[in-house]
Design an enzyme around this catalytic site. Structure first.
Site, PDB file in Angstrom:
ATOM      1  N   GLU A 129      41.666 145.039  32.419  1.00 25.22           N
ATOM      2  CA  GLU A 129      42.629 145.711  33.291  1.00 25.22           C
ATOM      3  C   GLU A 129      43.793 146.326  32.519  1.00 25.22           C
ATOM      4  O   GLU A 129      44.545 147.138  33.070  1.00 25.22           O
ATOM      5  CB  GLU A 129      43.182 144.708  34.321  1.00 25.22           C
ATOM      6  CG  GLU A 129      42.161 144.177  35.315  1.00 25.22           C
ATOM      7  CD  GLU A 129      41.729 145.206  36.343  1.00 25.22           C
ATOM      8  OE1 GLU A 129      42.273 146.331  36.336  1.00 25.22           O
ATOM      9  OE2 GLU A 129      40.825 144.902  37.137  1.00 25.22           O
ATOM     10  N   GLU A 137      28.724 127.444  25.133  1.00 24.22           N
ATOM     11  CA  GLU A 137      30.067 126.876  25.204  1.00 24.22           C
ATOM     12  C   GLU A 137      30.266 125.723  24.229  1.00 24.22           C
ATOM     13  O   GLU A 137      31.397 125.367  23.901  1.00 24.22           O
ATOM     14  CB  GLU A 137      30.401 126.429  26.625  1.00 24.22           C
ATOM     15  CG  GLU A 137      29.765 125.133  27.068  1.00 24.22           C
ATOM     16  CD  GLU A 137      30.391 124.630  28.365  1.00 24.22           C
ATOM     17  OE1 GLU A 137      30.799 123.454  28.379  1.00 24.22           O
ATOM     18  OE2 GLU A 137      30.469 125.394  29.352  1.00 24.22           O
TER      19      GLU A 137
END
Length: 311
Positions: free
Chosen positions: A94, A125
């Site tokens: 963004e 992960e």
């Protein structure tokens, strides 16, 4: 190397985490009417801003440290797995349209790479090696900041990213939702937003995810304010890449200057569509080249450029 925790040990560790705690009072939530479940969930969500508010001094200190480095050309890098990694990528993506940043200036890394945005990547992960490789590919410098994000505060990928970045001299921030987390203690700036157990046991995309989103909003937005990417509460570095943003650009110039539409169009044309430059053209009554020079001398800070123009 990849983490190889014993399943029994890992289960015992998870049982100590606030974010994984079981809430017996909600054991029959599936029996409730939908409206009652919605009310419960909404009440849970309402507690998140207060948990963030309790950590505002730590958040502000981290932001000031990030802004100081970014003013020297540094980057803001997010690193996480699963939901945490996706939130980092969302926040980073963004920044270019909102603040006209280079796409390489704010970057989100997720364990397992782009494919992990939409599917689970087995074992990613838990991989320390992946974290090191992802950061090494970006050639870290001491001006950069790495933000490790993990609801549990124990995710190996996020912890390894912070530890590796710190060894390279970069600024490090550890954002988690459990007190006394390994991630927060591994970073120079530990931010622990303790939102408590989830409505669904261990579903940390809920309150923990909301808390992480709120903090990431602050990290990027207030850093950009400190870097002069806004004028008051106007996004004067917005990139007009579509019709909506072009209309927003015109509105921002109007709000900042009170100028007539014809003058706004003239200024934006002369400024090559750059909102900040157009505002300076109108408020300081200068041409585009002069406005660009004033902004460059002020490191992009519109208020400082206006003061110089008026002195």
């Amino acid at each position: 190397m990849t983490s190889t925790s014993n399943p029994r040990d890992l289960r015992a560790e998870l049982e100590t985490l606030t974010t994984e705690a079981f809430r017996p009072e909600l054991a029959e939530i599936d029996q409730l009417p939908t409206l009652d479940i919605a009310r419960l969930m909404n009440g849970e969500d309402a507690s998140v801003p207060a948990a963030v508010a309790a950590r505002l001094p730590e958040i502000a200190a981290a932001i000031d440290a990030v802004a100081e480095r970014m003013a020297r050309g540094g980057r803001l890098l997010y690193a996480g797995a699963g939901t945490a990694g996706r939130l980092g990528i969302l926040d980073a993506s963004e920044c270019p349209p909102t603040f006209n940043t280079d796409p390489a200036q704010v970057v989100g890394l997720i364990a397992g790479g782009p494919a992990a945005m939409v599917t689970s990547v087995e074992g990613a992960e838990d991989s320390v090696e992946l974290a090191h490789a992802d950061l090494d590919a970006l050639a870290l410098t001491p001006a950069d900041t790495v933000v490790g994000i993990s609801a549990s505060g124990r995710t190996p990928y996020a912890i390894a990213a912070v530890e590796h970045a710190r060894q390279q001299g970069a600024l490090t921030i550890g954002l988690s939702c459990n007190p006394g987390s390994t991630l927060a203690s591994a970073a120079e700036h530990g931010i622990e937003i303790v939102v408590g157990p989830e409505l669904l046991t261990g579903s940390t995309r809920l309150k923990a995810g909301t808390a992480q989103k709120l903090v990431l909003n602050m990290l990027s937005t207030i850093t950009m304010i400190r870097l002069g990417k806004t004028y008051g509460n106007l996004m004067v570095d917005v990139r007009a890449s579509n019709d909506k943003l072009r209309a927003r650009s015109r509105r921002i110039v109007a709000l900042a200057t009170g100028a007539a539409d014809t003058d706004i169009e003239r200024a934006l044309t002369e400024a090559g569509g750059e909102v900040k430059t157009a505002i300076l053209i109108l408020l300081a009554d200068v041409d585009g080249a002069t406005a660009n020079g004033l902004l460059a001398a002020a490191d992009g800070h519109l208020r400082a450029a206006l003061e110089t123009a008026g002195s």
